[in-house]
Design a protein around this motif. Sequence first.
Motif, mmCIF file in Angstrom:
data_model
loop_
_atom_site.group_PDB
_atom_site.id
_atom_site.type_symbol
_atom_site.label_atom_id
_atom_site.label_comp_id
_atom_site.label_asym_id
_atom_site.label_seq_id
_atom_site.Cartn_x
_atom_site.Cartn_y
_atom_site.Cartn_z
ATOM 1 N N ASP A 142 0.871 -1.163 0.000
ATOM 2 C CA ASP A 142 0.000 0.000 0.000
ATOM 3 C C ASP A 142 0.913 1.220 0.000
ATOM 4 O OD1 ASP A 142 -1.592 2.166 0.760
ATOM 5 O OD2 ASP A 142 -3.009 0.840 1.759
ATOM 6 N N ALA A 165 0.206 3.993 2.610
ATOM 7 C CA ALA A 165 0.067 3.631 4.022
ATOM 8 C C ALA A 165 1.299 2.916 4.544
ATOM 9 C CB ALA A 165 -1.170 2.760 4.234
ATOM 10 N N ASN A 196 -4.223 12.021 5.770
ATOM 11 C CA ASN A 196 -5.392 12.313 6.584
ATOM 12 C C ASN A 196 -5.075 13.311 7.694
ATOM 13 O OD1 ASN A 196 -8.139 11.740 6.907
ATOM 14 N ND2 ASN A 196 -7.659 9.608 6.454
ATOM 15 N N PRO A 219 1.968 7.391 7.804
ATOM 16 C CA PRO A 219 2.264 6.503 8.919
ATOM 17 C C PRO A 219 3.642 6.765 9.541
ATOM 18 C CG PRO A 219 2.409 5.359 6.823
ATOM 19 C CD PRO A 219 1.867 6.702 6.531
ATOM 20 N N VAL A 220 3.719 6.620 10.824
ATOM 21 C CA VAL A 220 4.943 6.825 11.606
ATOM 22 C C VAL A 220 5.641 8.130 11.233
ATOM 23 C CG1 VAL A 220 6.782 5.539 12.733
ATOM 24 C CG2 VAL A 220 5.222 4.331 11.273
ATOM 25 N N ASN A 221 4.871 9.193 11.072
ATOM 26 C CA ASN A 221 5.428 10.522 10.788
ATOM 27 C C ASN A 221 6.288 10.570 9.536
ATOM 28 O OD1 ASN A 221 4.281 11.583 13.157
ATOM 29 N ND2 ASN A 221 5.958 10.715 14.344
ATOM 30 N N SER A 256 -3.966 22.058 16.092
ATOM 31 C CA SER A 256 -4.436 20.853 16.777
ATOM 32 C C SER A 256 -3.955 20.810 18.215
ATOM 33 C CB SER A 256 -3.963 19.589 16.063
ATOM 34 O OG SER A 256 -4.344 19.621 14.720
ATOM 35 N N PHE A 257 -2.761 21.343 18.462
ATOM 36 C CA PHE A 257 -2.203 21.255 19.811
ATOM 37 C C PHE A 257 -2.244 22.596 20.554
ATOM 38 C CE2 PHE A 257 0.809 17.891 17.814
ATOM 39 C CZ PHE A 257 -0.239 17.003 17.744
ATOM 40 N N ALA A 289 -2.967 1.611 8.803
ATOM 41 C CA ALA A 289 -2.560 2.981 8.476
ATOM 42 C C ALA A 289 -3.476 3.602 7.437
ATOM 43 C CB ALA A 289 -1.119 2.999 7.986
ATOM 44 N N SER A 290 -4.090 2.778 6.603
ATOM 45 C CA SER A 290 -4.963 3.369 5.582
ATOM 46 C C SER A 290 -6.406 3.477 6.068
ATOM 47 C CB SER A 290 -4.890 2.562 4.284
ATOM 48 O OG SER A 290 -5.359 1.268 4.503
ATOM 49 N N THR A 324 -9.248 5.248 8.349
ATOM 50 C CA THR A 324 -9.432 6.546 8.993
ATOM 51 C C THR A 324 -10.568 6.462 10.002
ATOM 52 O OG1 THR A 324 -11.089 7.368 7.465
ATOM 53 C CG2 THR A 324 -8.785 7.673 6.839
ATOM 54 N N SER A 377 -4.479 16.168 23.269
ATOM 55 C CA SER A 377 -4.499 15.878 21.830
ATOM 56 C C SER A 377 -3.104 15.549 21.310
ATOM 57 C CB SER A 377 -5.122 17.029 21.050
ATOM 58 O OG SER A 377 -4.506 18.236 21.381
ATOM 59 N N GLU A 378 -2.078 16.160 21.897
ATOM 60 C CA GLU A 378 -0.718 15.859 21.454
ATOM 61 C C GLU A 378 -0.288 14.464 21.920
ATOM 62 O OE1 GLU A 378 1.904 19.085 22.196
ATOM 63 O OE2 GLU A 378 3.486 18.271 20.917
ATOM 64 N N THR A 427 -1.980 11.917 19.709
ATOM 65 C CA THR A 427 -1.287 11.785 18.427
ATOM 66 C C THR A 427 -0.026 10.935 18.566
ATOM 67 O OG1 THR A 427 -2.052 13.984 17.862
ATOM 68 C CG2 THR A 427 -0.324 13.082 16.496
ATOM 69 N N LYS A 429 -0.751 7.193 18.910
ATOM 70 C CA LYS A 429 -1.042 6.580 17.610
ATOM 71 C C LYS A 429 0.253 6.336 16.845
ATOM 72 C CE LYS A 429 -3.948 6.926 13.570
ATOM 73 N NZ LYS A 429 -3.694 7.712 12.381
ATOM 74 N N SER A 430 1.106 7.338 16.878
ATOM 75 C CA SER A 430 2.368 7.230 16.169
ATOM 76 C C SER A 430 3.234 6.111 16.756
ATOM 77 C CB SER A 430 3.068 8.578 16.238
ATOM 78 O OG SER A 430 4.340 8.502 15.723
ATOM 79 N N GLU A 475 2.037 2.830 15.551
ATOM 80 C CA GLU A 475 2.432 2.624 14.144
ATOM 81 C C GLU A 475 3.903 2.223 14.059
ATOM 82 O OE1 GLU A 475 -0.503 5.555 11.544
ATOM 83 O OE2 GLU A 475 1.457 6.290 12.154
ATOM 84 N N GLN A 476 4.715 2.881 14.870
ATOM 85 C CA GLN A 476 6.143 2.560 14.867
ATOM 86 C C GLN A 476 6.346 1.076 15.194
ATOM 87 O OE1 GLN A 476 7.597 6.003 17.173
ATOM 88 N NE2 GLN A 476 9.633 5.216 16.716
ATOM 89 N N PHE A 496 5.003 -1.226 12.326
ATOM 90 C CA PHE A 496 5.875 -1.254 11.152
ATOM 91 C C PHE A 496 7.289 -1.724 11.499
ATOM 92 C CE2 PHE A 496 2.698 1.582 9.183
ATOM 93 C CZ PHE A 496 2.548 0.930 7.983
ATOM 94 N N GLN A 556 9.554 -0.341 13.411
ATOM 95 C CA GLN A 556 10.594 0.687 13.482
ATOM 96 C C GLN A 556 10.997 0.889 14.938
ATOM 97 O OE1 GLN A 556 9.409 4.212 11.437
ATOM 98 N NE2 GLN A 556 9.418 3.206 9.446
ATOM 99 N N GLN A 603 10.157 6.106 24.866
ATOM 100 C CA GLN A 603 10.088 7.408 24.195
ATOM 101 C C GLN A 603 8.717 8.045 24.348
ATOM 102 O OE1 GLN A 603 11.096 7.409 20.043
ATOM 103 N NE2 GLN A 603 13.184 6.770 20.478
#
Lengths: 316, 444
Positions: free
Chosen positions: A165, A168, A253, A258-260, A275-276, B262-263, B265, B405-406, B409, B412-413, B416-417, B420, B422, B431
Motif C-alpha cells: 500500500d 500507508a 489524513n 504513517p509513523v510521521n 491541533s495542539f 494505516a490506511s 481513517t 491531543s498531542e 497523536t 497513535k504514532s 504505528e512505529q 511497522f 521501526q 520514548q
Amino acid sequence: MSTTQVSQARTERVTARRVKRRYAHNGAALLFLTPWLVGLLFLTLGPMLVSFYISFTDYSILAAPSWVGLDNYTTMFTSDKLFIQSLKVTFTYVAVSVPVKLIFALLVAMLLNKGIRGLGIYRTVYYIPTLLGGSVAIAMLWRKMLGGDGLLNGVLAMVGIKAPDWVANPKYALYSIVLLSVWQFGSSMIIFLAGLKQIPPEYDEASAVDGAGPVRRFFYITLPILSPVIFFNLVMQLITSFQSFTQAFVISNGSGGPVNSTLMYSLYLYKKGFSFFQMGYASAMAWVLVILIGVFTLLVFRSSKLWVHYEDGGKS
Amino acid sequence: MLNTKKWVTLFCLSLLMFATACSGGSSSPSASSNEGEEGNTSGKIELRMTWWGSQTRHDLTTKVIKLFEEKHPGITIKPEYSGWDGYFDKLTTQVAGSNAPDIIQMDYAFLTDFARRGALLDLTPYAESKELRTEDHDKSMLKAGSIDDKLYAITLGVNAPGVIYDATVFQELGIEEPQESWTWKDFSDVAAKIAAEKGDGFYGSADVSGTTNMFEVFIRQTGKGLFDGGTLTATSEELQQWFDMWGALRENGGATSAEVTASTTNALETRPISLGTAAMDFAWSNQLLTFQQVNKNQDHKLAIQVLPHGVGEKQIGEYLKAGQFLSGYAKTKHPKEVAMFIDFMVNDPEATAILGSERGVPVNASIREKMQPTLPEAEQAIFQFIDVVSKNSSEIDPPYPQGFSEVDTSFKSASEQIAFGQGSTPDVIAQFIEGAKATLASSQ
C-alpha cells in the motif's frame, strides 16, 4: 500690494498648480494601488509582525499570549524530536522532488520542442496537472489510486505482482507524494519550452555540421543557453517545495503518518498551531522556515555565478 | 506639504471605504441583536450552529433546526457541519478570531481546554432559571459537562465503548458470539480463529492498538485512570502488555496489518468491518447504527458487546460517556436563545423523536423511557447495550488534561512505529512515556 508681491504670488500659484497636477497624477496611481497596499499592510505585513511577536510567547489561541522569550526556538532545536523529523522529511522531499521534477519537465519540453503535430493539445494536456495539482480532490484521488487496493496495485496484480500500500507504508508514503509533485511538472515545462524556443537553431545546426552528436550538443549548447531558465525554475520550485502542505495533509489524513513519514514541515507547523493549541511555537517554526528558505535561495543565487551563463556575459 | 497631506487623506479615505465595505456583512446581525435584547421578537435573530458527524446526523439535525425555527419564528439557525477530521482545528481558529458559532457540538476530550480558556458559555444561570431544564438528566452526565462547578455542556447522548461485530460471520463460521463476560484472551483467541478460518485478506479485528480511548479501558481495568491530574499513569509494563497482545494478533491475522491499519481513517465507511474484511471493530455504541448502514454486505447483521475484561481486573473498565455535548459560545450575542435551543434539542419530545439515538441514547430519562418501545430493532440493541453497561460499569474519569491531543497523536504514532517494526517495543514505549510526560507538564 506691490507688483513684485503680485508676481511672486502668481509664481507661487503657478508652481503650486504644477506640483498639484503632478501629485494628482500620482494620486490616481495611489488610489488604484490602494487595495493592494491595504492588502499588503493588513494581510501580509501586519500578520507577519504579529506572528513575529507571538513567536516569543506561549499562546494557546484561547487565552492571551504570555512572553517566554526564546523558549520556543530553543525547544525546537534541543528537545523536539518531531521538529527534527519534520525537517528530515522536508529536506528529503525537496532534495528528491525538485531535481526529478525539473529533469522530467525539461525532457518533456524537449520532446514537445521537436515540432510534433498537435503541439498545443499536448502542451495543454501536460499543463493540466499543474492547474489541478494543488487541489484537495486530486490528492484524494491520488490516495485512492496508490492505496492498497487502488488502481495501480490492481494493474500490478494483473501481472502477478503483489505490491504494498504505497500511501500507508512509511517506506513509500513520502515518495508517493514526491510522485504527485513530479506529475505537476507543467509550469516548469512551459517555461523550459519557452526557453528552448529562444535557442537559435543555427547553433545546433552549426555544431551538428562540426560533428557533435546529440548528447554533446545537449550538454554544450542547449544546457548552457538554457541555464538562466533552469536557474529561475530551480528557485521557484525550491521555494514552493519547502512550503508544500496540501498533498501531505490530504494523503496522510492530516496526521503526517504513517509513523510521521510524511510529516512535512508546514504540516507539523499546522498541527502545532491548530491541533495542539501552541500558536507561539507554530509562529516560531514559521520564522525558522522563512530563514531556511532565505538561506537556500541565497545559496542557489551565490552558486549561480558558477553555472548560469548569460549570452551577453551577464552584463545586462 | 499640502500635497502629502492630500494623498494621505486620499489613502485614509480609501482605507475607510475598504473598512466599511468589510464590515458591511457583519453589521446587520449586531443590529438585530439589540432588538433581540429589548425583547422584540419580530426582529430576526440569527444563530450559527456547528457539529460534526455523518450524513445521517446532518439530515436529522437540520430537521430539528427547521422544527425549532417553525416554533420560534424570530430565530433562524444557520448550520455549519462537517466530518470529525479537522472539526476542532477549525473551531479553534474561529474562537481565536472571535467568530465561533453560537451553538457548538463539543467533545469530552476538548471540553476542559475550551472551558478553562474561556471559550464556552456558562450555562449555570439558565439551568437555574429553568430556561434549560436539567431535572430529568442523569446526574453523572451533568457532572461530566461541568468544569470547576460550572455547567458548560449538556449531554446530547449517552454512549459506551464496545466491540462491534459481524454476527453473520460468527454464525457462518460456527463461532460463539462474544459474551458479556469475555476477556482480552477470549478476544484474541476468537480473532485468531476467525482469521484462520477465513484465510488471507480477512482479519479478526481492526487493530486499535493506537486508539487511546480503548487503551484507556485496558488501563482502567487495573484500577486507575489513564491520567491522574496532569500526569500519565500507565506504566511501561502495561503499555508493553497492550502492544504485545496486538503484536501477536497482527502475526496471526487476528488484527489488521500495519498497512491496512494505516490506511483506515475515523470515517466509518473506511473501517475494515464496513469493507467486509474484518469481523470486529472497536467503537462507540451510537456508531452501531451507522456501521450497519455503511456496511458493504447489507445482509450481514452487526451486533455490539462490552469491551473484553482484563484478566484479574480490579474494576470494570467500561464506562458511560457523554457522546457529544452541546455548548454555547462565550461571546455569543444571544446567550438566552442559545440556552433555549439547547433545551429544545435535549428536552423537546418532538425534537428528540427526530434525533432518535443517532448521537447516543438520550440523556433525558423520561424521554428515554417513552422512546424505547417505539424504536426499530437496531436502535433497541443500542438501548439494551447501554442498559447492560449502566449496570456493570465504573464511573467515567475526569475529562482529559490539557495537552491530551498531542499525547493522543503520539500514542497513535508509537503504535504505528511498533506495527511497522521501526524500533524495539520497549524503546518506543520509553520514548512515548517521556514525550507524554513532557507534553503534559508543559501544558498545565
